[in-house]
Design a protein around this motif. Structure first.
Motif, PDB file in Angstrom:
ATOM      1  N   GLU A   1      -0.383  -3.845  -5.193  1.00  0.00           N
ATOM      2  CA  GLU A   1      -0.160  -3.983  -6.740  1.00  0.00           C
ATOM      3  C   GLU A   1       0.356  -2.430  -6.706  1.00  0.00           C
ATOM      4  OE1 GLU A   1       0.037  -5.106 -10.548  1.00  0.00           O
ATOM      5  OE2 GLU A   1       0.337  -6.249  -8.644  1.00  0.00           O
ATOM      6  N   GLU A   2      -0.455  -1.506  -6.668  1.00  0.00           N
ATOM      7  CA  GLU A   2       0.156  -0.025  -6.584  1.00  0.00           C
ATOM      8  C   GLU A   2       1.130   0.185  -6.172  1.00  0.00           C
ATOM      9  OE1 GLU A   2      -2.464   1.782  -3.818  1.00  0.00           O
ATOM     10  OE2 GLU A   2      -4.240   2.086  -4.941  1.00  0.00           O
ATOM     11  N   LYS A   3       2.247  -0.232  -5.486  1.00  0.00           N
ATOM     12  CA  LYS A   3       3.739  -0.515  -5.579  1.00  0.00           C
ATOM     13  C   LYS A   3       4.327  -0.925  -5.942  1.00  0.00           C
ATOM     14  CE  LYS A   3       6.981  -1.069  -2.082  1.00  0.00           C
ATOM     15  NZ  LYS A   3       7.407  -2.500  -0.932  1.00  0.00           N
ATOM     16  N   ARG A   4       4.215  -2.138  -6.969  1.00  0.00           N
ATOM     17  CA  ARG A   4       4.557  -2.691  -8.178  1.00  0.00           C
ATOM     18  C   ARG A   4       4.396  -1.447  -8.658  1.00  0.00           C
ATOM     19  NH1 ARG A   4       3.443  -6.133 -12.951  1.00  0.00           N
ATOM     20  NH2 ARG A   4       1.465  -5.672 -12.271  1.00  0.00           N
ATOM     21  N   MET A   5       3.795  -1.029  -9.639  1.00  0.00           N
ATOM     22  CA  MET A   5       3.394  -0.471 -10.457  1.00  0.00           C
ATOM     23  C   MET A   5       3.881   0.773 -10.656  1.00  0.00           C
ATOM     24  SD  MET A   5      -1.654  -0.952 -11.269  1.00  0.00           S
ATOM     25  CE  MET A   5      -1.811  -2.463 -11.901  1.00  0.00           C
ATOM     26  N   GLN A   6       3.667   1.101  -9.301  1.00  0.00           N
ATOM     27  CA  GLN A   6       4.582   2.721  -9.201  1.00  0.00           C
ATOM     28  C   GLN A   6       6.114   2.308  -9.526  1.00  0.00           C
ATOM     29  OE1 GLN A   6       3.874   5.968  -9.331  1.00  0.00           O
ATOM     30  NE2 GLN A   6       5.366   6.638  -8.899  1.00  0.00           N
ATOM     31  N   GLU A   7       6.784   1.651  -9.375  1.00  0.00           N
ATOM     32  CA  GLU A   7       8.315   0.863  -9.104  1.00  0.00           C
ATOM     33  C   GLU A   7       8.484   0.726 -10.964  1.00  0.00           C
ATOM     34  OE1 GLU A   7       8.624  -2.321  -6.888  1.00  0.00           O
ATOM     35  OE2 GLU A   7       8.940  -1.342  -4.863  1.00  0.00           O
ATOM     36  N   LEU A   8       6.763   0.027 -11.733  1.00  0.00           N
ATOM     37  CA  LEU A   8       7.395   0.248 -13.011  1.00  0.00           C
ATOM     38  C   LEU A   8       7.360   0.969 -13.831  1.00  0.00           C
ATOM     39  CD1 LEU A   8       4.893  -3.444 -13.815  1.00  0.00           C
ATOM     40  CD2 LEU A   8       7.994  -2.646 -14.029  1.00  0.00           C
ATOM     41  N   LYS A   9       6.549   2.643 -13.143  1.00  0.00           N
ATOM     42  CA  LYS A   9       6.338   3.727 -13.722  1.00  0.00           C
ATOM     43  C   LYS A   9       7.586   4.080 -13.146  1.00  0.00           C
ATOM     44  CE  LYS A   9       2.559   5.497 -13.307  1.00  0.00           C
ATOM     45  NZ  LYS A   9       1.517   6.359 -12.722  1.00  0.00           N
TER      46      LYS A   9
END
Length: 447
Positions: free
Chosen positions: A197-205
């Protein structure tokens, strides 16, 4: 409603309450104008009173004429308020009525506040309590005088000047709350899911940061882009004076805050798309506010929150107009420090504990009420049984008085077995001795 610039400045402009792109494609303009007026809210708690006073004053020709020739300083220092004595009688009567309605509304608000604080038993001094509201004279609660207009103008001016700062602080808390909720969400996941989930959020950012370059608000590049894409004109023929007149949509000779903010729509669309998960529309409105403040700071020379044609043309002569600094969007740097976030989270925990205490108190009160309800129900049943028994005894007494056998529960006659008197029970032998002798039996005859 057509108001002159100074009046719009001090009494009616909301700091970015609504912003719409300018439509140059024609069409029916009346619905849009109505929608704008409906959304025109200063954000002040006395907004309705403010709007109604403006509308009534507009109806007086003398006051409207003075208003058109007044400058910002005349309005701020209260000189315009003295003209109130010259308005027509029906205008003054209507203003008196509006003030009495506002006083009545404030009294109701105060009473509700006192009731919610469990202090309704206190004797209310309305005059002293109304001093909490600075937009009217509490010592005169029946008529609208020059002092009321002066207080209304000065209070609205002060409140609107603080409005932008309050919006920035509110947005900052909104961002900290988002980060707090993000961290709490991640804490509830196991390690594998958390990393994913942290990886997904960073990609969105990162995806959000990959937007086209944003032109500095108020620069020649930004204005030419509006000139070409919104106004449909040749960018090589850009003319500052013509641009100003095109975007002075109400033709009052100035660009107010809403007209300025409408110019930034194209720039904001480069960064924010309501269809994209990574784009937050609350951030877009904060970006719009920052752009408007930037232009006002560099163009609004007399700080009246309006841009005149003269001010606009002077801004085009500055070096910054052709060679501005690169505009940094909100995602360029954090809005808060880790220490500020920790203090904010501590506040949230304190509020959560307070809510828990209140919830526990309410639960205990509910339990107490439930127990009282049970006790009342028992008392009710006992009372009903007593009434039933009393009614039964009354029926039995009535039946005995009439010489009738007592009635049963369903009204049927009830017969009791006859009992012997005590003296009859104690003297059976005596009764036997007094019985007459049995007649002699027939004896056999002898022959």
């Amino acid at each position: 409603m057509n108001l002159i610039p100074g009046w719009l400045l001090l009494l009616f402009i909301s700091a970015g309450v609504w912003s719409v792109p300018i439509d140059r494609n024609g069409g029916d303009q009346e619905p849009k104008q109505e929608a704008q007026e409906e959304n025109m809210d200063t954000g002040l708690y006395y907004d309705r009173y403010l709007r109604e006073v403006i509308e009534v004053l507009e109806t007086d020709p003398h006051f409207r004429e003075k208003l058109q020739t007044a400058n910002t300083e005349d309005i701020k220092n209260g000189r315009l308020s003295k003209e109130l004595d010259l308005v027509s009688h029906h205008v003054r009567t209507r203003l008196d009525e509006l003030k009495r309605q506002e006083v009545s509304r404030l009294r109701m608000l105060l009473k509700a506040k006192l009731d919610s604080s469990n202090t309704q038993s206190l004797q209310m001094d309305h005059t002293s309590l109304l001093k909490q509201f600075e937009h009217l004279d509490p010592h005169n609660q029946n008529t609208f005088e020059a002092k009321d207009l002066e207080l209304l103008i000065s209070t609205a001016t002060k409140d609107l000047e603080n409005y932008d700062a309050e919006r920035h602080e509110e947005f900052k808390r909104y961002e900290m709350l988002k980060e707090h909720e993000r961290r709490e969400y991640l804490k509830g996941l196991d390690q594998e899911k958390r990393e994913k989930e942290e990886k997904r959020m960073q990609e969105l950012k990162e995806k959000h940061r990959q937007h086209p370059k944003v032109n500095a608000p108020g620069s020649v590049a930004q204005l030419q882009e509006v000139w070409e894409e919104t106004d449909g004109l040749d960018p090589q023929e850009f003319n500052a004076k013509t641009f100003f007149k095109l975007h002075d949509t109400n033709e009052d000779g100035v660009l107010d805050e809403q007209e300025l903010e409408a110019l930034f729509t194209k720039e904001l669309e480069k960064v924010y798309d309501p269809k994209d998960e990574e784009d937050d529309m609350m951030e877009m409105e904060e970006e719009r506010l920052r752009m408007r403040e930037h232009v006002m700071k560099n163009v609004d020379l007399n700080k009246d929150r309006l841009v005149s044609l003269e001010e606009f043309l002077k801004s085009t002569e500055k070096k910054e107009f052709s060679n501005p600094k690169e505009w940094e969007t909100l995602d360029a740097k954090p809005l808060y420090t880790e220490e500020e976030l920790q203090r904010f989270e501590a506040e949230l925990r304190d509020k959560e504990e307070e809510l828990k205490r209140k919830a526990e108190n309410l639960r205990q009160e509910q339990e107490l009420l439930r127990e009282r309800g049970k006790a009342l129900e028992v008392q009710k049943r006992e009372y009903q049984q007593a009434v039933l028994e009393m009614s039964q005894r009354q029926k039995e007494q009535q039946a005995a008085g009439n010489g009738q056998p007592p009635a049963g529960p369903n009204g049927e006659l009830q017969f009791q077995p006859q009992t012997q008197k005590p003296e009859e029970i104690n003297a059976p032998a005596e009764a036997k001795n007094n019985l007459p002798a049995e007649p002699p039996q027939n004896l056999p005859s002898h022959t």
